[in-house]
Design a protein around this motif. Structure first.
Motif, mmCIF file in Angstrom:
data_model
loop_
_atom_site.group_PDB
_atom_site.id
_atom_site.type_symbol
_atom_site.label_atom_id
_atom_site.label_comp_id
_atom_site.label_asym_id
_atom_site.label_seq_id
_atom_site.Cartn_x
_atom_site.Cartn_y
_atom_site.Cartn_z
ATOM 1 N N SER A 129 -0.585 6.162 8.060
ATOM 2 C CA SER A 129 -0.573 7.564 8.507
ATOM 3 C C SER A 129 -0.439 7.777 10.026
ATOM 4 O O SER A 129 0.396 8.556 10.463
ATOM 5 C CB SER A 129 -1.815 8.285 7.988
ATOM 6 N N GLU A 147 -4.582 11.065 15.250
ATOM 7 C CA GLU A 147 -3.231 11.069 14.679
ATOM 8 C C GLU A 147 -2.366 10.022 15.362
ATOM 9 O O GLU A 147 -1.289 9.676 14.885
ATOM 10 C CB GLU A 147 -2.587 12.449 14.836
ATOM 11 N N ARG A 165 2.075 10.281 8.604
ATOM 12 C CA ARG A 165 1.229 11.467 8.781
ATOM 13 C C ARG A 165 0.667 11.993 7.462
ATOM 14 O O ARG A 165 0.260 13.142 7.367
ATOM 15 C CB ARG A 165 1.997 12.579 9.543
ATOM 16 N N ALA A 166 0.640 11.143 6.454
ATOM 17 C CA ALA A 166 0.147 11.583 5.145
ATOM 18 C C ALA A 166 -1.297 12.090 5.240
ATOM 19 O O ALA A 166 -1.648 13.096 4.629
ATOM 20 C CB ALA A 166 0.233 10.427 4.149
ATOM 21 N N ARG A 215 -1.433 15.610 6.848
ATOM 22 C CA ARG A 215 -0.895 16.628 5.934
ATOM 23 C C ARG A 215 -1.890 16.949 4.834
ATOM 24 O O ARG A 215 -2.058 18.089 4.452
ATOM 25 C CB ARG A 215 0.420 16.156 5.318
ATOM 26 N N VAL A 245 -4.465 19.387 6.052
ATOM 27 C CA VAL A 245 -3.983 20.757 6.239
ATOM 28 C C VAL A 245 -3.949 21.511 4.916
ATOM 29 O O VAL A 245 -4.314 22.677 4.838
ATOM 30 C CB VAL A 245 -2.574 20.754 6.903
ATOM 31 N N THR A 246 -3.517 20.822 3.855
ATOM 32 C CA THR A 246 -3.392 21.502 2.563
ATOM 33 C C THR A 246 -4.717 21.538 1.794
ATOM 34 O O THR A 246 -4.850 22.288 0.847
ATOM 35 C CB THR A 246 -2.332 20.800 1.679
#
Ligand code: HBI
Ligand code: FE
Length: 282
Positions: A201, A224, A273-274, A277, A280-281
């Motif tokens: 990620s 990140e 970046r899994a 993400r 965020v969801t």
């Protein structure tokens, strides 16, 4: 000026406090020989640390001080920036004297004795890191006077706290290059240790001073992006740099988000970046 130091009061730790130390200590010592740099693991083994009890700072200092001139001093928690830098500039590392609760093993807001001692002190046994953090303390005092602390703090964050370093390791087919942990924020975190080194990620990008000083960081979740040193000796060059011209250049030009990858970056790994993400969801 009040230096915020307090007695460690070792006798005041409860059995539950020592038990939290034991849980954290056993998790990290099992994992770090595969993930942390050689210097971290050596420092860890050379110090009087054990699973059963929270370390006594006096005993740590008996080993640390003759080695690199550093000592650990107890503070109640976060201290004002100026106080923090004054200590570092004098080779005193302020450590929280409390330990997190058993319900907060993986997340805490203020640095406790596990983060400060287990995470930072092994690297303070290394002469390069010993010099670097002292010089950071001196630079911090100046940065604060001239209003550049935000930029300088990013250097500390992406090195001392969340740094990775290249290392030659023995792989299945001979010597190979690997990325290893030296940052205390990673080394003291069970979940982030594996993430920082092994997860697809995050980005892993070669350390570049000005690039780093333009890059925001996250304090609330895994990084990140991790910045990678070619070797720990790079910290010495970094410590010798005159920051004033760098600050001057930083007065113009962009700032970057933690997840940015730039054309000039030396990319060791572009993250998918899994993890970000999914947050965020969620
Ligand atoms: N205080 N105890 C403690 N530990 C830290 O790491 C710390 C601090 N005060 C200020 C601070 N860090 C940072 O904000 C500076 O590096 C900028
Ligand atoms: Fe820290």
């Amino acid at each position: 000026m009040d230096d915020f130091t307090i007695p460690q009061n070792w006798a005041h730790y409860s059995a539950a406090d020592h038990a939290v130390w034991k849980t954290l200590f056993e998790r990290q010592t099992a994992m770090l020989p595969q993930l942390a740099c050689r210097e971290f693991v050596e420092g860890m083994h050379a110090l009087p640390l054990n699973a059963e009890t929270i370390p006594d700072f006096a005993a740590l200092n008996d080993v640390l001080k003759p080695r690199t001139g550093w000592q650990v001093v107890a503070v109640p928690g976060l201290v004002p920036d100026e106080v923090f830098f004054e200590h570092l500039a004098h080779r005193r590392f302020p450590s929280g004297n409390f330990i997190r609760g058993a319900d907060q093993l993986d997340y805490l807001q203020e640095p406790d004795v596990f983060h400060d001692v287990f995470g930072h002190v092994p690297m303070l046994m290394h002469p390069v890191m010993a010099d670097f953090i002292q010089l950071y303390g001196e630079a911090g005092l100046r940065a604060q006077r001239i209003g550049k602390l935000t930029e300088l703090a990013r250097v500390y964050w992406y090195t001392v706290e969340f740094g990775l370093v290249k290392e030659q390791v023995q792989g299945a087919s001979g010597a190979e290059e690997a990325l290893r942990i030296y940052g205390a924020g990673i080394a003291s975190s069970f979940t982030e240790s594996g993430f920082a080194v092994q997860s697809p990620s995050p980005h892993r990008i070669g350390f570049d001073l000005e690039r780093v000083m333009r890059t925001h960081y996250r304090i609330d979740d895994f990084q990140e992006c991790y910045f990678v040193l070619d070797s720990l000796d790079c910290l010495l060059d970094l410590a010798r740099i005159d920051f004033d011209p760098v600050y001057e250049r930083l007065n113009s030009g962009p700032n970057y988000a933690p997840g940015d990858v730039l054309p000039g970056d030396k990319v060791f790994q572009r993250g998918d970046r899994a993890y970000v993400r999914a947050q965020v969801t969620a």
